[in-house]
Design an enzyme around this catalytic site. Structure first.
Site, PDB file in Angstrom:
ATOM      1  N   CYS A 100      48.268 132.996  31.945  1.00  0.00           N
ATOM      2  CA  CYS A 100      47.854 133.727  30.751  1.00  0.00           C
ATOM      3  C   CYS A 100      48.904 134.802  30.499  1.00  0.00           C
ATOM      4  O   CYS A 100      49.184 135.616  31.371  1.00  0.00           O
ATOM      5  CB  CYS A 100      46.482 134.367  30.987  1.00  0.00           C
ATOM      6  SG  CYS A 100      46.047 135.581  29.734  1.00  0.00           S
ATOM      7  N   CYS A 104      47.896 137.699  23.319  1.00  0.00           N
ATOM      8  CA  CYS A 104      47.197 137.081  22.171  1.00  0.00           C
ATOM      9  C   CYS A 104      46.037 137.922  21.641  1.00  0.00           C
ATOM     10  O   CYS A 104      45.776 137.924  20.439  1.00  0.00           O
ATOM     11  CB  CYS A 104      46.648 135.716  22.553  1.00  0.00           C
ATOM     12  SG  CYS A 104      47.853 134.675  23.337  1.00  0.00           S
ATOM     13  N   THR A 191      42.096 141.602  29.238  1.00  0.00           N
ATOM     14  CA  THR A 191      43.332 140.875  29.517  1.00  0.00           C
ATOM     15  C   THR A 191      44.551 141.721  29.151  1.00  0.00           C
ATOM     16  O   THR A 191      44.664 142.177  28.013  1.00  0.00           O
ATOM     17  CB  THR A 191      43.350 139.567  28.701  1.00  0.00           C
ATOM     18  OG1 THR A 191      42.292 138.740  29.171  1.00  0.00           O
ATOM     19  CG2 THR A 191      44.662 138.825  28.848  1.00  0.00           C
ATOM     20  N   GLU A 257      43.435 141.220  34.338  1.00  0.00           N
ATOM     21  CA  GLU A 257      42.236 141.699  33.649  1.00  0.00           C
ATOM     22  C   GLU A 257      41.847 143.033  34.271  1.00  0.00           C
ATOM     23  O   GLU A 257      42.076 143.257  35.453  1.00  0.00           O
ATOM     24  CB  GLU A 257      41.059 140.716  33.790  1.00  0.00           C
ATOM     25  CG  GLU A 257      41.292 139.344  33.173  1.00  0.00           C
ATOM     26  CD  GLU A 257      42.137 138.438  34.049  1.00  0.00           C
ATOM     27  OE1 GLU A 257      42.124 138.617  35.288  1.00  0.00           O
ATOM     28  OE2 GLU A 257      42.853 137.568  33.511  1.00  0.00           O
ATOM     29  N   HIS A 292      40.601 133.831  18.289  1.00  0.00           N
ATOM     30  CA  HIS A 292      40.850 133.702  19.725  1.00  0.00           C
ATOM     31  C   HIS A 292      40.498 132.300  20.223  1.00  0.00           C
ATOM     32  O   HIS A 292      41.115 131.792  21.155  1.00  0.00           O
ATOM     33  CB  HIS A 292      40.041 134.771  20.469  1.00  0.00           C
ATOM     34  CG  HIS A 292      40.748 135.243  21.701  1.00  0.00           C
ATOM     35  ND1 HIS A 292      42.098 135.456  21.762  1.00  0.00           N
ATOM     36  CD2 HIS A 292      40.282 135.507  22.956  1.00  0.00           C
ATOM     37  CE1 HIS A 292      42.433 135.836  22.971  1.00  0.00           C
ATOM     38  NE2 HIS A 292      41.357 135.872  23.729  1.00  0.00           N
ATOM     39  N   TYR A 296      43.225 129.433  22.149  1.00  0.00           N
ATOM     40  CA  TYR A 296      43.096 128.644  23.381  1.00  0.00           C
ATOM     41  C   TYR A 296      43.548 127.198  23.192  1.00  0.00           C
ATOM     42  O   TYR A 296      43.821 126.500  24.165  1.00  0.00           O
ATOM     43  CB  TYR A 296      41.643 128.680  23.879  1.00  0.00           C
ATOM     44  CG  TYR A 296      41.279 129.980  24.578  1.00  0.00           C
ATOM     45  CD1 TYR A 296      41.990 131.145  24.354  1.00  0.00           C
ATOM     46  CD2 TYR A 296      40.229 130.033  25.485  1.00  0.00           C
ATOM     47  CE1 TYR A 296      41.664 132.322  24.993  1.00  0.00           C
ATOM     48  CE2 TYR A 296      39.887 131.217  26.142  1.00  0.00           C
ATOM     49  CZ  TYR A 296      40.608 132.349  25.878  1.00  0.00           C
ATOM     50  OH  TYR A 296      40.283 133.509  26.520  1.00  0.00           O
ATOM     51  N   CYS A 299      47.503 128.189  24.164  1.00  0.00           N
ATOM     52  CA  CYS A 299      47.900 128.724  25.480  1.00  0.00           C
ATOM     53  C   CYS A 299      47.428 127.841  26.625  1.00  0.00           C
ATOM     54  O   CYS A 299      48.183 127.545  27.557  1.00  0.00           O
ATOM     55  CB  CYS A 299      47.415 130.161  25.643  1.00  0.00           C
ATOM     56  SG  CYS A 299      45.629 130.360  25.693  1.00  0.00           S
ATOM     57  N   GLU A 447      38.563 131.692  32.445  1.00  0.00           N
ATOM     58  CA  GLU A 447      38.843 132.233  31.113  1.00  0.00           C
ATOM     59  C   GLU A 447      38.609 131.154  30.049  1.00  0.00           C
ATOM     60  O   GLU A 447      38.153 131.452  28.944  1.00  0.00           O
ATOM     61  CB  GLU A 447      40.276 132.762  31.033  1.00  0.00           C
ATOM     62  CG  GLU A 447      40.507 133.552  29.759  1.00  0.00           C
ATOM     63  CD  GLU A 447      41.894 134.137  29.637  1.00  0.00           C
ATOM     64  OE1 GLU A 447      42.661 134.085  30.614  1.00  0.00           O
ATOM     65  OE2 GLU A 447      42.216 134.632  28.558  1.00  0.00           O
TER      66      GLU A 447
HETATM   67  C1  LIG Z   1      39.599 135.850  32.338  1.00  0.00           C
HETATM   68  C2  LIG Z   1      38.912 136.505  31.191  1.00  0.00           C
HETATM   69  C3  LIG Z   1      39.650 137.234  30.273  1.00  0.00           C
HETATM   70  C4  LIG Z   1      39.022 137.886  29.211  1.00  0.00           C
HETATM   71  N1  LIG Z   1      39.768 138.667  28.344  1.00  0.00           N
HETATM   72  C5  LIG Z   1      39.140 139.418  27.410  1.00  0.00           C
HETATM   73  C6  LIG Z   1      39.876 140.321  26.580  1.00  0.00           C
HETATM   74  O1  LIG Z   1      41.084 140.426  26.674  1.00  0.00           O
HETATM   75  N2  LIG Z   1      39.212 141.071  25.670  1.00  0.00           N
HETATM   76  C7  LIG Z   1      37.868 140.994  25.556  1.00  0.00           C
HETATM   77  O2  LIG Z   1      37.329 141.726  24.744  1.00  0.00           O
HETATM   78  N3  LIG Z   1      37.136 140.155  26.322  1.00  0.00           N
HETATM   79  C8  LIG Z   1      37.734 139.367  27.244  1.00  0.00           C
HETATM   80  N4  LIG Z   1      36.998 138.499  28.024  1.00  0.00           N
HETATM   81  C9  LIG Z   1      35.549 138.546  27.916  1.00  0.00           C
HETATM   82  C10 LIG Z   1      34.849 137.326  27.361  1.00  0.00           C
HETATM   83  O3  LIG Z   1      34.848 137.347  25.972  1.00  0.00           O
HETATM   84  C11 LIG Z   1      33.428 137.363  27.955  1.00  0.00           C
HETATM   85  O4  LIG Z   1      33.554 137.002  29.316  1.00  0.00           O
HETATM   86  C12 LIG Z   1      32.433 136.476  27.255  1.00  0.00           C
HETATM   87  O5  LIG Z   1      32.180 136.944  25.962  1.00  0.00           O
HETATM   88  C13 LIG Z   1      31.119 136.394  28.041  1.00  0.00           C
HETATM   89  O6  LIG Z   1      30.614 137.668  28.305  1.00  0.00           O
HETATM   90  P1  LIG Z   1      30.248 138.081  29.791  1.00  0.00           P
HETATM   91  O7  LIG Z   1      31.413 137.795  30.671  1.00  0.00           O
HETATM   92  O8  LIG Z   1      29.756 139.468  29.749  1.00  0.00           O
HETATM   93  O9  LIG Z   1      29.142 137.076  30.236  1.00  0.00           O
HETATM   94  P2  LIG Z   1      27.589 137.199  30.014  1.00  0.00           P
HETATM   95  O10 LIG Z   1      27.317 137.841  28.707  1.00  0.00           O
HETATM   96  O11 LIG Z   1      26.989 137.834  31.196  1.00  0.00           O
HETATM   97  O12 LIG Z   1      27.185 135.677  29.918  1.00  0.00           O
HETATM   98  C14 LIG Z   1      26.792 134.908  31.036  1.00  0.00           C
HETATM   99  C15 LIG Z   1      25.833 133.821  30.569  1.00  0.00           C
HETATM  100  O13 LIG Z   1      24.682 134.411  29.989  1.00  0.00           O
HETATM  101  C16 LIG Z   1      24.469 133.914  28.682  1.00  0.00           C
HETATM  102  N5  LIG Z   1      23.941 135.003  27.854  1.00  0.00           N
HETATM  103  C17 LIG Z   1      24.461 136.250  27.708  1.00  0.00           C
HETATM  104  N6  LIG Z   1      23.715 136.982  26.860  1.00  0.00           N
HETATM  105  C18 LIG Z   1      22.708 136.191  26.468  1.00  0.00           C
HETATM  106  C19 LIG Z   1      21.607 136.376  25.587  1.00  0.00           C
HETATM  107  N7  LIG Z   1      21.406 137.520  24.942  1.00  0.00           N
HETATM  108  N8  LIG Z   1      20.769 135.319  25.388  1.00  0.00           N
HETATM  109  C20 LIG Z   1      20.979 134.141  26.012  1.00  0.00           C
HETATM  110  N9  LIG Z   1      21.998 133.919  26.868  1.00  0.00           N
HETATM  111  C21 LIG Z   1      22.862 134.925  27.097  1.00  0.00           C
HETATM  112  C22 LIG Z   1      25.833 133.434  28.208  1.00  0.00           C
HETATM  113  O14 LIG Z   1      25.754 132.429  27.202  1.00  0.00           O
HETATM  114  C23 LIG Z   1      26.437 132.914  29.495  1.00  0.00           C
HETATM  115  O15 LIG Z   1      26.027 131.596  29.730  1.00  0.00           O
HETATM  116  C24 LIG Z   1      37.624 137.790  29.065  1.00  0.00           C
HETATM  117  C25 LIG Z   1      36.880 137.023  29.977  1.00  0.00           C
HETATM  118  C26 LIG Z   1      37.512 136.377  31.019  1.00  0.00           C
HETATM  119  C27 LIG Z   1      36.678 135.579  31.992  1.00  0.00           C
END
Ligand SMILES: Cc1cc2nc3c(=O)[nH]c(=O)nc-3n(C[C@H](O)[C@H](O)[C@H](O)COP(=O)(O)OP(=O)(O)OC[C@H]3O[C@@H](n4cnc5c(N)ncnc54)[C@H](O)[C@@H]3O)c2cc1C
Lengths: 498, 102
Positions: A100, A104, A191, A257, A292, A296, A299, A447
């Protein structure tokens, strides 16, 4: 100012004196830290390639604000060609870094904010768009890296921001002053945050009544007072301390991250792009996520190219390359990878010019792209592990190979085909390990699953745009649903057979 | 008044019904007005543009129309968007009519 060289970028990053914590310690010389440096090298590559004529067509674009050549990562897309070149640039960088490369999210943030601020101004008579344009020009002129900060820690997912027992789990405004706002909270999984000059904050969900303080978008320097970073661990990360170019799998490059904390950070009004307008937060989330999700399709495909290449080499090195099932698995990996690329390009070619003047990808196809990304890299990784054999996870260390007594034994028993040196076989297997279960898997696998939104987020968007009623009408027309049925026309079975 | 259609591969709105509801013979609509009528937000009828800017040629081939400050109005419908603004299906004809007469 001219485009930065990679060296100037690294120097400018060091000059920021960011507040970075890692393993419980504050890291001052972060640009030379063995765990951080590979991620800096990735971003440096976005500067390096931009200066090479053979990559210029993808890496540079002409700014619609100044008419000057700018790095495409700071460009506002002006055509569907720009959108497709973005995806191709991302594939190129994935190929060059096998990782990564982090730049982006900022690009996707500026492109989403560009049209949303315009529409917000039209509706509310505010002047966010003009402020934002000045900011984009600043990023372009200074050739800066911006972090796109959307994801809040979110606490209890079943509660809206204003009902959280701990309000700081969503970034929010704690004070409004004549000269600006004060914000508090954090953004998770950021990221490349510690490799950025600037931070662009956006809300993470569509806000509802009561969430006004959380519907906030702004930018600030990465070293603004009150901003600090807690570096995220990656699988096998401490191998980077071993000073071995073998066991890390990808010695030069890696992702990054961090948890980014805003401890009462002051933001002047000219850097605020949304403040309380809850009804525009959903559009911002949707458009950023759309861009975004398109990203993907570029990238991850580039990194997939590296993994497919590594799997093919592993097969060559162990003498299995001519087996029909190996060839077929490589075909399947390529098919999956190119399907992702097709989706990234399709949503670009079907993009539209927004009323603000910039181009937006096709949201349905971008969501289809990302939904596939939540699956195909896993299958590509599975096939790579199949082809690699068990050695990718049971291989002795670089120290063993270097040992006077043990080394020749390792060399002798890990040999594959005679014309491939054992060290090269080990290198390729370590690269596969890196991408499938090591530090590189953070970018290539998890990711792919959660970055730009978890799979369910895309399914909601796909459902919303699936145009199911039209499909039902098509089926009804072909099946002649609703047409009076003339029973008398049914022939005896024997007559039909004749 | 001219209606320029997209090809109709994925309509989210009933294009024919909308066209039938437009003020084709209304003298209050300036002569030479154009409605680019796409069934979905991909806006193929207006060359993938949600708004046609002043002096700009939009639409495929001879069907295109150019918008001008003093020229006849050009309105873009792309699914439930009218000149880029979300508009529920039942209000499309009325919104387009208002814009043509503005
Ligand atoms: C390697 C990596 C890089 C990233 N880089 C960036 C970045 O640069 N900038 C940035 O802003 N973000 C970044 N992200 C964040 C990414 O957008 C989030 O991981 C993603 O939106 C999921 O949120 P969470 O990780 O909090 O998971 P969670 O919200 O905890 O989700 C876990 C599970 O619960 C479910 N869930 C969550 N809320 C609900 C709900 N209300 N109702 C029902 N189901 C639900 C989801 O569908 C999922 O299956 C990155 C993530 C990763 C893993």
């Amino acid at each position: 100012m001219a485009l930065k060289t990679p060296e100037e970028f690294v120097r400018s990053l060091a000059d920021l004196h960011l507040q970075i914590y890692l393993f419980g310690e504050k890291i001052d010389d972060y640009v030379n830290h063995p765990l951080i440096r590979p991620s800096i090298n990735c971003i440096a590559t976005t500067y390096e390639l931009a200066a090479l004529p053979e990559y210029e067509d993808l890496m540079l674009a002409t700014s619609h604000l100044t008419g000057k050549k700018v790095n495409r990562f700071a460009h506002i897309h002006q055509s569907t060609e720009d959108l497709s070149k973005k995806v191709k640039m991302q594939r190129l960088l994935g190929q060059k870094t096998g990782s990564c490369f982090q730049r982006c999210v900022g690009m996707d943030a500026i492109n989403a904010l560009y049209s949303v601020t315009w529409e917000l101004d039209q509706a509310r008579g505010t002047d966010y768009h003009e402020r934002f344009k000045k900011y984009v020009q600043y990023l372009q002129d200074e050739d800066l890296v911006a972090d796109g900060a959307m994801t809040d820690p979110k606490g209890d997912r079943s509660l809206p921001p204003h009902k959280q027992p701990e309000p700081d789990v969503y970034v929010h405004v704690v004070e409004k002053r004549d000269d600006g706002i004060v914000v508090r909270g954090a953004k998770a999984h950021q990221t490349g945050a510690c490799n950025s000059h600037e931070i662009i904050v956006m809300p993470t969900v569509a806000m509802r009544e009561g969430d006004e303080d959380f519907a906030v978008s702004f930018s600030c320097p990465a070293n603004a007072e009150g901003v600090y970073y807690i570096y995220g661990r990656q699988s096998c990360d401490t191998r980077k301390f071993e000073d071995s170019d073998l066991d890390v799998g990808n010695v030069r490059y890696g992702g990054q991250e961090a948890l980014m904390v805003f401890d009462d950070v002051f933001v002047p009004w000219e850097r605020v792009y949304m403040c309380g307008e809850i009804e525009f937060s959903g559009a911002l989330v949707e458009r950023f996520a759309g861009f975004h999700r398109q990203s993907y399709g570029g990238c991850k495909v580039g990194v997939g190219d590296v993994l497919i290449g590594a799997a093919a080499l592993a097969a060559e090195y162990n003498g299995a390359a001519r087996a029909s099932h190996i060839k077929d698995k490589l075909i399947e990996m390529t098919h999956l990878n190119e399907t992702l690329f097709s989706c990234g390009l399709a949503c670009s070619y079907e993009g539209v010019r927004m009323p603000a003047g910039n181009y937006q990808i096709d949201l349905l196809l971008a969501n289809v792209c990302k939904q596939n990304v939540t699956r195909f890299p896993y299958e590509i990784a599975r096939l790579a592990e199949d082809i690699a054999g068990g050695l990718m996870v049971t291989m002795p260390s670089a120290q063993d190979l270097a040992d006077e007594k043990i080394g020749p034994i390792v060399e002798k028993f890990l040999v594959g085909t005679c014309d491939a040196p054992t060290i090269d076989r080990m290198r390729v297997l370590r690269l596969i390990e890196n991408l499938t279960i090591g530090a590189g898997a953070v970018g290539y696998r998890t990711e792919s699953m959660h970055g730009a939104g978890s799979p369910q987020a895309q399914r909601i968007m796909i459902a919303r745009q699936s145009n199911l009623d039209h499909k039902k009408e098509l089926a009804k027309a072909i099946a002649q649903v609703g047409k009076p049925w003339d029973k008398a026309r049914v022939k005896e079975p024997t007559a039909v057979a004749r | 008044m001219k209606v320029v259609y997209c090809g109709g591969c994925n309509p989210q709105i009933d294009r024919e019904a909308l066209a039938a509801g437009l003020p084709v013979d209304d003298p209050a609509v300036p002569e030479g007005s154009t409605v680019h009528l796409s069934g979905c937000p991909r806006a193929c009828a207006s060359g993938h543009r949600l708004v046609v800017e002043e002096g700009e040629q939009a639409g495929a081939g001879a069907g295109g129309a150019s918008a001008g400050q003093d020229g006849p109005p050009v309105v873009v419908v792309a699914g439930e968007l009218v000149d880029g603004v979300q508009t529920p299906s039942p209000e499309l004809a009325q919104t387009v009519t208002r814009k043509l007469k503005e």
